[in-house]
Scaffold this motif. Sequence first.
Motif, PDB file in Angstrom:
ATOM      1  N   GLY A 111      45.249  13.800 199.622  1.00 32.66           N
ATOM      2  CA  GLY A 111      46.317  13.257 198.212  1.00 32.66           C
ATOM      3  C   GLY A 111      45.416  13.236 197.096  1.00 32.66           C
ATOM      4  N   PHE A 112      46.229  13.626 196.058  1.00 33.49           N
ATOM      5  CA  PHE A 112      45.675  13.616 194.635  1.00 33.49           C
ATOM      6  C   PHE A 112      46.476  13.295 193.614  1.00 33.49           C
ATOM      7  N   LEU A 113      46.316  13.029 192.346  1.00 38.93           N
ATOM      8  CA  LEU A 113      46.919  12.612 191.279  1.00 38.93           C
ATOM      9  C   LEU A 113      47.221  13.775 190.597  1.00 38.93           C
ATOM     10  N   SER A 114      48.303  13.725 189.703  1.00 37.95           N
ATOM     11  CA  SER A 114      48.414  15.004 188.505  1.00 37.95           C
ATOM     12  C   SER A 114      47.499  14.613 187.509  1.00 37.95           C
ATOM     13  N   GLU A 115      47.152  15.724 186.610  1.00 36.03           N
ATOM     14  CA  GLU A 115      46.408  15.373 185.414  1.00 36.03           C
ATOM     15  C   GLU A 115      46.992  14.483 184.472  1.00 36.03           C
ATOM     16  N   SER A 116      48.228  14.279 184.288  1.00 36.11           N
ATOM     17  CA  SER A 116      48.761  13.565 183.426  1.00 36.11           C
ATOM     18  C   SER A 116      48.893  12.077 184.156  1.00 36.11           C
ATOM     19  N   GLU A 117      48.776  12.047 185.301  1.00 33.09           N
ATOM     20  CA  GLU A 117      48.622  10.594 186.128  1.00 33.09           C
ATOM     21  C   GLU A 117      47.245   9.972 185.753  1.00 33.09           C
ATOM     22  N   VAL A 118      46.055  10.965 186.029  1.00 38.37           N
ATOM     23  CA  VAL A 118      44.833  10.655 185.713  1.00 38.37           C
ATOM     24  C   VAL A 118      44.684  10.086 184.236  1.00 38.37           C
ATOM     25  N   LEU A 119      45.275  10.764 183.381  1.00 42.71           N
ATOM     26  CA  LEU A 119      45.185  10.315 182.015  1.00 42.71           C
ATOM     27  C   LEU A 119      45.814   9.049 181.691  1.00 42.71           C
TER      28      LEU A 119
END
Length: 322
Positions: A111-119
């Motif tokens: 599982g991983f987050l999108s770049e916008s979610e990390v931001l």
Amino acid sequence: MRPDLSGTDLFLEMLAAERAAAPNTLAAYEADLLSCAQSLAGQEQTLRDATAEGLRGWLADLAAEGQARRSVARRLSCIRQFYLFLLREGLRTDNPAANLDTPRPERSLPGFLSESEVLALLEACPAPEDASPARTRRGQVALAALELLYASGLRISELLSLTRAALAGEAQTLMVRGKGGRERLVPLSDSAREAVKALMETDRALGSPFLFPGRNPTQPMTRQAFDRILHDVGLRAGLDPARLSPHVLRHSFATHLLAHGADLRALQMLLGHADIATTQIYTHVQTERLRQAVAACHPLAQQAAENEPEGGKPPSVQEDAP
């Protein structure tokens, strides 16, 4: 009645001395050995004199408990190592685990987050300007930790064991001691260094050797304490806390690097994987990127797109067509 665990102490001592096994690893192995010993005791066997049939009974017990195949495979790996150790030390003349079948684990993508979610997660860390000193510091801890997890791909154990001395100065890289005592260099982003400096300045008076001290400054922060911080930040960022964990940020680090063209071998070094097969789980990103490249650039794919009707579906084929 506690089952017979004779021989396990020597095995665990060997793991600690020869393989530099971490305390958590030793605890997991001890739990695996106890699980096997308890099942064998019900079959009137002990770990030292177990038969292959007795071990198959233990595996059947694990399956009946509903344990995941990956967990069963990991436990069986421990038991195999134990009997190889007994064989090597002359404590047994055979290996009852030699011919046991390993359950094939379910292949699951990390599982991983999108770049916008990390931001969004990083932007939710700082406390408001009028916040109390305690809340302000909590925000600094969250920002420094998440910056390091995402920018450097650290494991949570590696993060929480970081010392202030390791991050002093203007170094562009950080030396990390990972699993099995293996050391590797990981990058430090500018934003991560700034977040770390701010936290170190706030915590200067604590006199702790750790970058992330616990309630007792002589000890590092616990995993549970960090999980609570991550949970709160996730809520403020509008993300489901159930999707968040330090390992998800590590997966996000790897996934986003590959998505932007990083080499798999370089990623193996950054993550500290002993075997590149462990890193290859991330190739689902490369596979998708290659699929998109073919769809965008291959002449037959372009021709198919031009012939596609407005509804987005290919022309129907008659059922009696050859």
